[in-house]
Design an enzyme around this catalytic site. Structure first.
Site, short mmCIF file in Angstrom:
data_model
loop_
_atom_site.label_atom_id
_atom_site.label_comp_id
_atom_site.label_asym_id
_atom_site.label_seq_id
_atom_site.Cartn_x
_atom_site.Cartn_y
_atom_site.Cartn_z
N HIS A 117 15.02 7.69 1.45
CA HIS A 117 14.47 7.40 2.77
C HIS A 117 15.00 6.09 3.32
CE1 HIS A 117 10.92 10.32 1.83
NE2 HIS A 117 12.09 10.90 1.92
N ASP A 154 11.09 -0.43 -0.24
CA ASP A 154 10.79 -1.83 -0.59
C ASP A 154 11.88 -2.50 -1.43
OD1 ASP A 154 8.29 -0.40 -2.77
OD2 ASP A 154 10.39 -0.82 -3.23
N PRO A 159 0.83 -1.21 0.00
CA PRO A 159 0.00 0.00 0.00
C PRO A 159 0.86 1.26 0.00
CG PRO A 159 -0.10 -1.11 2.15
CD PRO A 159 0.70 -1.99 1.25
N ASP A 160 0.32 2.34 -0.59
CA ASP A 160 1.08 3.59 -0.47
C ASP A 160 0.71 4.20 0.88
OD1 ASP A 160 -1.06 5.61 -2.69
OD2 ASP A 160 -1.36 4.81 -0.68
N PHE A 161 1.04 5.45 1.12
CA PHE A 161 0.83 6.01 2.46
C PHE A 161 -0.44 6.83 2.55
CE2 PHE A 161 4.79 4.72 4.28
CZ PHE A 161 5.64 4.58 3.19
N ARG A 162 -0.73 7.63 1.49
CA ARG A 162 -1.76 8.66 1.68
C ARG A 162 -3.00 8.50 0.79
NH1 ARG A 162 3.24 10.49 2.32
NH2 ARG A 162 3.75 11.44 4.32
N ASN A 166 11.04 5.02 -1.75
CA ASN A 166 10.53 3.72 -1.32
C ASN A 166 11.59 2.90 -0.58
OD1 ASN A 166 8.26 4.60 -2.59
ND2 ASN A 166 8.57 3.36 -4.44
N1 APR Z 1 -0.40 4.83 -10.37
C1 APR Z 1 -0.17 6.17 -10.27
N2 APR Z 1 -0.21 6.86 -9.10
C2 APR Z 1 -0.49 6.16 -7.98
C3 APR Z 1 -0.74 4.76 -8.00
C4 APR Z 1 -0.68 4.10 -9.27
N3 APR Z 1 -0.90 2.79 -9.39
N4 APR Z 1 -1.01 4.36 -6.71
C5 APR Z 1 -0.93 5.47 -5.93
N5 APR Z 1 -0.62 6.55 -6.69
C6 APR Z 1 -0.38 7.94 -6.24
C7 APR Z 1 -1.32 8.45 -5.19
O1 APR Z 1 -2.42 9.11 -5.80
C8 APR Z 1 -0.43 9.45 -4.43
O2 APR Z 1 -0.46 10.73 -5.04
O3 APR Z 1 0.90 7.89 -5.62
C9 APR Z 1 0.96 8.87 -4.59
C10 APR Z 1 1.48 8.19 -3.33
O4 APR Z 1 1.66 9.20 -2.35
P1 APR Z 1 2.06 8.79 -0.87
O5 APR Z 1 1.18 7.69 -0.41
O6 APR Z 1 2.13 10.06 -0.07
O7 APR Z 1 3.53 8.16 -1.01
P2 APR Z 1 4.90 8.93 -1.13
O8 APR Z 1 4.75 10.18 -1.93
O9 APR Z 1 5.89 7.94 -1.62
O10 APR Z 1 5.22 9.29 0.41
C11 APR Z 1 6.42 9.98 0.64
O11 APR Z 1 6.03 9.85 3.02
O12 APR Z 1 5.50 8.80 4.99
C12 APR Z 1 6.52 9.16 4.17
O13 APR Z 1 8.60 8.10 4.17
C13 APR Z 1 7.29 7.97 3.66
O14 APR Z 1 8.58 7.82 1.61
C14 APR Z 1 7.30 8.14 2.15
C15 APR Z 1 6.97 9.61 1.99
#
Ligand code: APR
Length: 332
Positions: free
Chosen positions: A129, A112, A36-39, A110
């Site tokens: 990170h 991962d 999963p992503d974070f937000r 990332n």
């Molecule tokens: N294709 C395109 N975009 C996507 C997909 C996908 N399959 N899945 C998710 N997204 C987008 C989401 O809409 C969001 O804008 O990817 C983005 C993910 O954002 P975050 O969840 O905030 O992840 P990230 O930007 O990597 O977070 C940055 O926050 O908590 C800290 O250390 C942690 O490295 C992380 C940092």
């Protein structure tokens, strides 16, 4: 040519002319791997951490909180630990660009390590990170090898330092910690030489990483591949910016199609999937085999009945026998 192809064509043309790509990756490029992503509103990690009763979602990666209570982080780490997730098509595209000498650098947020698992060489990767690759005590900073850390985790013990008994954590950059020195050193060299900037799967919310795309030189061709507009692509877009609000893997496929390497992409992706994705549980294996047996039995019923001479059993019969034996054995 589809709309997406025409939008991506300038990137493909620049790569064909010998320009190199610098990637700026976020968690969104690994969501299709099952991480999963974070937000993201529903599926994001921070929306689902409630069960760990944290004072605030990011506490799971907060150093002060970890020193008080490392359990939530280790609960999460046991789910996300690298090794059972396969690189996505987006990761494999980076590897293919490396192989055709079109890659300049991969800045990734990332942890991962999927860029590495896809075969991207260390010299191209900047893990802004940190990652799970190494581990240190948060008190005396002595190193712990991964085998020892994984053994403690497996036995549901918080990995603790063998010399001062402080908590040990993987070298992931927590809130409250500085980014690796190599990040700043490499970026100071790279920023003015970026030719093609591909920013993908990130909300660009965490500094200083979030600044990087806005710091690339004016001559750079920038593309955002994301489900939502973010950073200065949203607030101060450049005239030459390309913004594709779409799925990272789909765009990886399209771009590789324009570069004539889509077959190679699919081949790499399938190979990676069979090598890394989670092994089936025995129950899943039995279920799959029984389904296979059932569908074969249905197929046989549909065959026209014909007088069958007494011949050696058909290949399918032999196969079916073997599968039935296997199911019986697995059920023990
Ligand atoms: N294709 C395109 N975009 C996507 C997909 C996908 N399959 N899945 C998710 N997204 C987008 C989401 O809409 C969001 O804008 O990817 C983005 C993910 O954002 P975050 O969840 O905030 O992840 P990230 O930007 O990597 O977070 C940055 O926050 O908590 C800290 O250390 C942690 O490295 C992380 C940092």
């Amino acid at each position: 040519m589809s709309d997406l192809d025409s939008i991506l064509q300038p990137i493909a043309d620049a790569i064909k002319k010998g320009k190199k790509v610098t990637f700026f990756n976020g968690a969104g490029i690994s969501t299709s791997a099952g991480i999963p992503d974070f937000r993201s509103p529903e599926s994001g990690l921070y929306a689902n951490l409630a069960k760990l009763n944290l004072p605030f979602a990011e506490a799971v990666f907060d150093l002060d909180f970890f020193m008080e209570n490392p359990q939530p982080f280790y609960t999460l780490a046991s789910e996300l630990y690298p090794g059972s997730f396969a690189p996505t098509k987006f990761h494999q595209m980076i590897k293919l660009l490396q192989d055709q000498n079109s890659l300049s650098r991969v800045y990734t947020q990332n942890i991962d390590t999927l860029e590495r698992l896809a075969g991207v060489e260390d010299k191209y990767i900047v893990e802004a990170h940190g990652s799970f690759a190494t581990n240190h005590c948060v008190q005396c900073h002595s190193e712990m090898d991964t085998e020892t850390l994984k053994k403690d985790m497996k036995e549901n013990r918080i990995p603790s330092c063998r010399s001062c008994e402080g908590y040990v954590k993987p070298d992931i950059v927590f809130f409250g910690e500085g980014l690796p020195k190599s990040f700043f050193k490499t970026w100071s060299k790279d920023s003015k030489h970026v030719e093609i900037a591909i920013v993908a799967g990130t909300s660009l919310t965490v500094q200083p990483f979030a600044f990087l795309p806005s710091e690339v030189g004016k001559k750079a061709l920038r593309i955002l591949i994301n489900k939502e507009k973010v950073g200065d692509f949203k607030h101060h877009p450049r005239k030459s910016d390309i913004i594709v609000l779409n799925d990272c893997d789909l765009i990886a496929e399209k771009l590789c199609g324009l570069l004539g390497i889509e077959d190679k992409l699919n081949e790499l992706y399938e190979k990676g999937k069979s090598k890394y994705s989670k092994p089936e549980t025995k129950e899943e294996l039995v279920h799959d085999i029984e389904e296979k047996l059932k569908s074969e039995a249905n197929l046989k019923q549909k065959e026209p009945s014909e007088e069958q001479e007494e011949t050696t059993p058909k290949k399918e019969d032999k196969e079916e026998e073997e599968l039935t034996d296997l199911v019986d054995k697995l059920k023990i």
